[in-house]
Design an enzyme around this catalytic site. Structure first.
Site, PDB file in Angstrom:
ATOM      1  N   ASP A   1     -10.647  44.701 -10.353  1.00  0.00           N
ATOM      2  CA  ASP A   1      -9.519  45.620 -10.516  1.00  0.00           C
ATOM      3  C   ASP A   1      -9.926  47.083 -10.261  1.00  0.00           C
ATOM      4  OD1 ASP A   1      -6.894  46.245 -11.023  1.00  0.00           O
ATOM      5  OD2 ASP A   1      -6.938  45.730 -13.147  1.00  0.00           O
TER       6      ASP A   1
ATOM      7  N   GLU B   1      -9.073  53.278  -7.754  1.00  0.00           N
ATOM      8  CA  GLU B   1      -8.240  54.400  -7.304  1.00  0.00           C
ATOM      9  C   GLU B   1      -8.498  55.698  -8.067  1.00  0.00           C
ATOM     10  OE1 GLU B   1      -5.906  50.505  -7.601  1.00  0.00           O
ATOM     11  OE2 GLU B   1      -7.076  51.764  -8.953  1.00  0.00           O
TER      12      GLU B   1
ATOM     13  N   ASP C   1       0.334  45.840  -9.095  1.00  0.00           N
ATOM     14  CA  ASP C   1       1.207  45.735 -10.266  1.00  0.00           C
ATOM     15  C   ASP C   1       2.661  46.058  -9.912  1.00  0.00           C
ATOM     16  OD1 ASP C   1      -1.158  45.277 -11.554  1.00  0.00           O
ATOM     17  OD2 ASP C   1      -1.273  47.248 -12.493  1.00  0.00           O
TER      18      ASP C   1
END
Length: 779
Positions: A506, A509, A573
């Protein structure tokens, strides 16, 4: 009169929003407080009236500002500078208008000698450069194709979303030029400031433009020739628009945003956290695009950039001097797509076991996982893996159930995880986990990494703590070779040796631009590359452990080069709704878009992920999303950030039966998936692809962004609207068989029955996999 109408409309919108907010606060004040916690210091101490007054104040200010004030909800806060850039573009346009005629573009390719791969035509004041019969650069003193300058930028990050402001201190249009030619290279010097070398590589069938510039400049503008009638695809993962012609795309890795539109949830996410997003914000941008005229362009850069695809010109704006630009020009889309992946790299091949069933996303401890898995198996759901993200433990925050970011298994939730993994393996079910590039401050791995200097620091030399949602964490400094080795050892010891066959990799960013990196390089220039390095670390850990080809990890953040390392991309998401900008529909163009950028393996969370306020997953949404996922590389469910508020795979018997059917379809397609994977690794064609690639003469195909070809022989048009039982599909001209009815169609627009359990899917009549496709309706 128009002003009064506009003001009246704005006031009506404000009153409607206030009414909804008041009702939501009455219904669930605590949930609403979570949304506003960044806006209000002590939300729990405020009354409904206090909150309403604060929001009313914000909206009244916007009314006073007028339409310019309201426009902040039309573009993501991360690109508030885009107005300045657009205004700058207008100024540049005015300058060009005064000094010469604007570009007209090229209506058709110029025919040159077949032996001339690279050619320049020039006189004392202008030149045109051609590569394989296509004009790529056109320049004159009156209309220069290149400019350099200087600028400074300010980056403000909130929850992974960036607000970026730029100040341009100088810009120089380079007019004078000197050209040198030899057999395969054209060198052009502009005003003794920039020199470009245009060189062909016949072995790789590409053309490269490399740049040398005086060190005084950090901005470069470049105009490339475009066609009036062409369609532009790529630039990474684009959720809202597939054809990028007549758009401007910012290239910066960040959270995609919550809502990403002109709706209330985007507004609330924006004022609370600056996290609403815009139609062009994405986890995975890439400075690569493909034209329907069968050429591509890829830029070797890492800085922020903007690509503007005007009617007759491609305007590229870089916040650094590019290392090089690669261009390819071909006779077919198939050749073009292959060439792109030859340049940027193809993903490692997915193992066969991923197609033996779905990946069941469950969590809650050993007994809960076993119980939910049994629910699925008893209903005939085919499961190849359980994805247990809370294998590391959990914490409860205002955002929902979140994980404990310390990469060891939780003895509290899973007292004997090795035994559970072994038990599952006897049923041919893999165990998948979760990891990210952060370390929570209350974990022992954070303490170790901090002491060894493995975490990113601020300018003072202190560890920089990031708050992604509700708790602080340190971010691993992946420019430090020792830190990379350390986290690889953590992965090998705590995950691979434990028996995990894969995990979600995950984030990627959140690297802020003012951070201090071990390597000394600029965090601003490393920001986009961080996600690639994070994938590379996971890839190398698996490779060093000798498990490449068996273990799978899936990433959401990305940039150019990640396709060499990430075994699987997932969409990130999404909201658990039908939104075109951030719901079910959005993952379709996103997957097609990535297919133009070297990515072959892509999937999404079945049912979406983000639940906020009134947005909750419905039964119908879950079932329609499962239908889409059956026709992607991987099927995987996600319980979401608020599992108790959402419809789950086992919420009722009908949902379980529907999911079981979709898994039977998915597994029946395994031989076809393997064939599609062969195609990807041989010629770069992604599993999820735009139909025009195989039907280049059908111009209408460019109008549709919510249907795709799965491989060469299946056309999939998922139902992405609520309550629909019939669905309209556009078929390329070919002989197509509707999977469920067996009816034959020869192309054009058709309207078919599409009840739950029968997603609109067609196969080519002459496919060698017809026997498999015919059997799908009986499963």
């Amino acid at each position: 009169m128009n002003i009064f109408i506009s003001i009246g409309t704005v006031l009506l919108v404000i009153l409607s929003i206030l009414f909804i907010i008041i009702q939501l606060l009455k219904y669930n004040k605590n949930a609403c407080m979570g949304i506003f916690d960044a806006l209000i210091n002590t939300a729990s101490g405020l009354s409904t009236a206090d909150i309403t007054i604060k929001i009313t104040t914000v909206m009244v200010v916007l009314v006073i500002l007028g339409s310019s004030g309201l426009s902040i909800f039309e573009l993501h806060g991360a690109y508030s500078h885009e107005k300045d850039a657009l205004q700058q573009g207008k100024t540049v346009g005015i300058i060009e208008e005064k000094t010469g005629a604007p570009h007209q573009g090229q209506a058709d390719p110029v025919k040159l000698n077949a032996n001339s791969m690279l050619k320049v035509e020039h006189d004392s004041s202008s030149f045109s450069v051609y590569y394989k019969n296509r004009c790529i650069l056109k320049h004159s003193a009156k209309n220069p194709c290149i400019a350099v300058g200087n600028g400074t930028a300010e980056y403000a990050m909130s929850k992974g979303s960036f607000k970026i402001k730029e100040k341009i201190t100088s810009k120089i249009n380079l007019k004078q030029f000197a050209i040198k030619e030899n057999a395969d290279t054209i060198t052009i010097n502009f005003d003794d400031i920039v020199t470009i070398a245009i060189k062909t590589n016949n072995a790789k069938d590409i053309c490269t433009i490399s740049f040398q510039c005086k060190p005084d400049y950090n901005r470069l503008w470049l105009k490339l020739e475009a066609y009036k009638k062409e369609h532009i695809y790529g630039c990474g993962e684009q959720f809202s628009k597939l054809d990028l012609k007549n758009t401007t795309i910012p290239l910066w890795v960040e959270e995609q945003g919550v809502g990403r539109g002109h709706d209330l949830i985007t507004f609330l996410a924006t004022i609370a956290h600056g996290a609403g997003g815009a139609w062009n914000t994405t986890y995975y941008p890439q400075p690569t695009f493909v034209s329907s005229n069968n050429y591509f362009l890829h830029c070797n850069i890492s800085s922020y950039a903007q690509f503007s695809f005007d009617e007759t010109i491609h305007r590229l704006y870089f916040w650094q001097i590019p290392h090089s630009i690669v261009i390819g020009n071909y006779d077919s889309a198939v050749e073009c797509i292959k060439a792109v992946s030859d340049v940027v790299g193809r993903q490692p091949r997915l193992p066969e076991w991923v197609h033996d069933g779905m990946w069941l996303g469950v969590q809650g401890g050993t007994e809960v996982v076993q119980s939910k898995l049994q629910d699925a198996l008893d209903s005939g759901v085919r499961v190849s893996a359980v994805w247990v993200q809370d294998w590391v433990g959990k914490r409860i925050t205002w955002f929902g159930k979140q994980l404990f970011w310390n990469w060891r298994y939780s003895h509290e939730l899973y007292p004997d995880l090795p035994a559970l993994i072994k038990e599952l393996s006897h049923k041919n079910i893999k165990f998948l986990g979760y990891i990210n590039c952060f370390l929570t401050t209350d974990g022992d791995l954070y303490k170790e990494a901090s002491q060894k200097g493995y975490l990113v620091k601020d300018k003072t030399g202190a560890v920089r703590h990031i708050v992604t949602t509700a708790f602080p964490a340190g971010i691993i400094d992946l420019t430090n070779p020792q830190a990379c080795r350390w986290i690889k050892d953590v992965i090998k010891k705590n995950m691979i040796d434990l028996g995990l066959n894969g995990w979600m990799t995950d984030f990627g960013e959140y690297l802020e631009t003012d951070m201090q990196l071990y390597s000394g390089e600029s965090a601003e220039l490393f920001h986009n590359k961080y996600s690639v390095q994070w994938a590379k670390v996971n890839y190398e850990a698996i490779q060093e452990a000798g498990n490449l080809g068996d273990i799978v990890f899936f990433t959401r953040a990305g940039y150019a080069g990640i396709s060499q390392y990430s075994t699987l991309i997932w969409a990130g998401d999404q909201l658990v709704n039908w939104s075109k900008n951030d719901g079910l529909a959005s993952v379709i163009p996103a997957g097609i878009s990535l297919g133009f950028c070297g990515v072959g393996y892509y999937h999404s969370d079945i049912g979406g992920y983000t639940t906020l306020l009134w947005i909750k997953r419905s039964k119908e949404l879950f079932m329609r999303w499962a239908e889409l996922s059956a026709f992607t590389a991987v099927m995987r469910t996600h319980e979401g950030n608020r599992p108790e508020s959402n419809w789950q795979f086992n919420s009722d018997k009908e949902t379980l039966q529907h999911l079981a059917k979709m898994t039977r379809i998915h597994t029946a397609l395994k031989p076809y998936f393997e064939h599609c994977k062969d195609e990807y690794h041989t010629n770069g064609l992604p599993l999820m692809r735009h139909p025009y690639i195989h039907y280049p003469d059908d111009e209408k195909l460019h109008l549709f962004q919510y249907q795709y070809l799965l491989g060469r022989d299946l056309l999939v048009a998922p139902v992405y609207r609520k309550g629909k039982k019939k669905w309209e599909v556009y078929l390329p001209h070919d002989n197509w068989i509707h999977v469920w009815s067996g009816k034959e169609f020869s192309g054009g627009t058709v309207k078919i029955d599409a009840p739950l359990g029968q997603p609109p899917v067609f196969y080519r009549k002459d496919s060698k996999f017809s026997d498999i496709f015919i059997k799908l309706k009986t499963l």
